[in-house]
Design an enzyme around this catalytic site. Sequence first.
Site, short mmCIF file in Angstrom:
data_model
loop_
_atom_site.label_atom_id
_atom_site.label_comp_id
_atom_site.label_asym_id
_atom_site.label_seq_id
_atom_site.Cartn_x
_atom_site.Cartn_y
_atom_site.Cartn_z
N ASN A 210 20.48 13.30 -16.40
CA ASN A 210 21.06 14.16 -15.48
C ASN A 210 22.00 15.58 -16.10
OD1 ASN A 210 23.37 12.89 -15.70
ND2 ASN A 210 22.46 11.15 -16.11
N LYS A 337 31.18 2.11 -2.10
CA LYS A 337 30.85 1.81 -3.78
C LYS A 337 32.26 1.37 -5.03
CE LYS A 337 27.54 5.71 -5.18
NZ LYS A 337 27.10 6.71 -5.82
N1 CTP Z 1 26.98 3.46 -12.53
C1 CTP Z 1 26.73 2.50 -13.78
N2 CTP Z 1 25.57 2.32 -14.13
C2 CTP Z 1 24.54 2.93 -13.59
C3 CTP Z 1 24.48 3.57 -12.45
C4 CTP Z 1 26.34 3.87 -11.42
O1 CTP Z 1 27.82 1.70 -14.50
N3 CTP Z 1 23.19 2.40 -13.31
C5 CTP Z 1 28.78 3.54 -12.50
C6 CTP Z 1 28.57 4.84 -12.64
O2 CTP Z 1 28.92 5.01 -14.06
C7 CTP Z 1 30.49 5.58 -12.11
C8 CTP Z 1 29.49 4.38 -11.07
O3 CTP Z 1 28.65 3.33 -11.52
O4 CTP Z 1 30.92 5.38 -12.22
C9 CTP Z 1 29.15 5.19 -9.40
O5 CTP Z 1 28.05 6.27 -10.25
P1 CTP Z 1 26.99 7.11 -9.41
O6 CTP Z 1 25.46 7.64 -9.84
O7 CTP Z 1 27.80 8.20 -8.48
O8 CTP Z 1 26.51 5.76 -8.05
P2 CTP Z 1 25.05 5.05 -7.86
O9 CTP Z 1 25.96 3.40 -7.81
O10 CTP Z 1 24.17 5.29 -9.24
O11 CTP Z 1 24.52 5.45 -6.66
P3 CTP Z 1 23.63 6.58 -5.97
O12 CTP Z 1 23.17 6.92 -7.75
O13 CTP Z 1 22.47 5.83 -4.72
O14 CTP Z 1 24.89 7.73 -5.60
#
Ligand code: CTP
Length: 395
Positions: A210, A337
């Site tokens: 990403n 979250k």
């Molecule tokens: N995170 C994590 N492991 C993952 C995805 C996210 O530890 N597989 C953590 C990120 O480091 C961040 C938080 O969770 O602190 C939120 O990440 P985000 O990408 O905004 O959310 P997601 O939980 O992945 O949800 P979505 O993609 O549906 O928004």
Amino acid sequence: MNPKNVVLGVSGGIAVYKALDVVSRLKKKGFNVDVIMTKSAEEFVTPLSFQSLSGNQVITNMFDEPKAFEIQHISLAKKADLMLIVPATANIIGKVASGIADDMLSTTIMAAFGRCPVVFAPAMNTNMYKNPILQDNIKKLIKYGYKFIEPSSGRLACGDTGEGKLQDTELIAEMVESMLYDKKDLAGKKVLVTAGPTIAPIDPVRFITNRSTGKMGYAIAKEARDRGAEVTLISGPSNIKAPFGVDFIKVSTNEEMLKQVLDRYDTSDIVIKSAAVADYKPKTYSDLKIKKSEENLNIEFVKDNDILKKLGEIKKSQILVGFAAESNDLIENAKGKLARKNLDYIVANDITSSDTGFASDENKVFILSKDNSILELNKMSKTDVARELFDLINR
Ligand code: CTP
């Protein structure tokens, strides 16, 4: 607030020209810089160059008519919040280690020591640097409490290659900034930070990832370090240099990041997960390069670990902070979250704006706390966001 005062001593070596850059970087960071040059330093660069960059009169001769100060070496030593010697030659290090004070620079160093940090950034020929007399002098000065910014290795002006190159000028300026940082409110705390993206490999030549660059996480790690914490930074692929003074661990996949985080979780006081972790990985990894045969290529992805969620589930007394990168319903999604992942705080940012969020130097965030309070911050540098976050945690 009055700017902090750095007194920069310049002794005579070819790296004098780099000291000009150090002045300029310190000025940009908001410090007042007074420069003292030795006679030999003047052989390389004129005082006028230092005067132009520092905006202050440069002091060269101990017996000049006092202009700005009464007894110059004493008043400069009193004024200094930090004394920095760039470049520090074998000669000035030897003089200070032997208690010799026979010119403006050596007398000021002697008068400043004990009042403020005195920091040497040596630069010289490799063989001179390795000379046991110089090394003994350095050890002796360190024992007294003088500080050293180690030189780096590389091709030297004399044509030799090896240790003795003046350390990177931005690094020198950053180290000074870190030493002069007032708040040491994280002293004794262990802070674990994750940053950057993770990658999910598809075959030996391809992966998905990403747009995260790691800027926010690296700024958080530096802020924690400057506030006195013992910091571990676990980073996915990023072009940013590893910050000095932190335990730096490079990872690439979700799995690797999970392992490194879990290994340190129990002993951490504050855990900040700013990494953009890949949520999915290809169901099967192809050991061989996938050839272009069909018109369409379908890759099936399966869910990977939600690291932060796991951390929330096994949380004991750690303060757990997550990030929420959202393109819609910012606050609502971030609140979800925060609760789902059992967090203490979540930093929510809207990634649809082009001048904040991924890859930019600035961010516009809301920090939500588990007690339902919301702190809205103006658009500011990622360093300032990191500062606000630790201020909030400390409050
Ligand atoms: N995170 C994590 N492991 C993952 C995805 C996210 O530890 N597989 C953590 C990120 O480091 C961040 C938080 O969770 O602190 C939120 O990440 P985000 O990408 O905004 O959310 P997601 O939980 O992945 O949800 P979505 O993609 O549906 O928004």
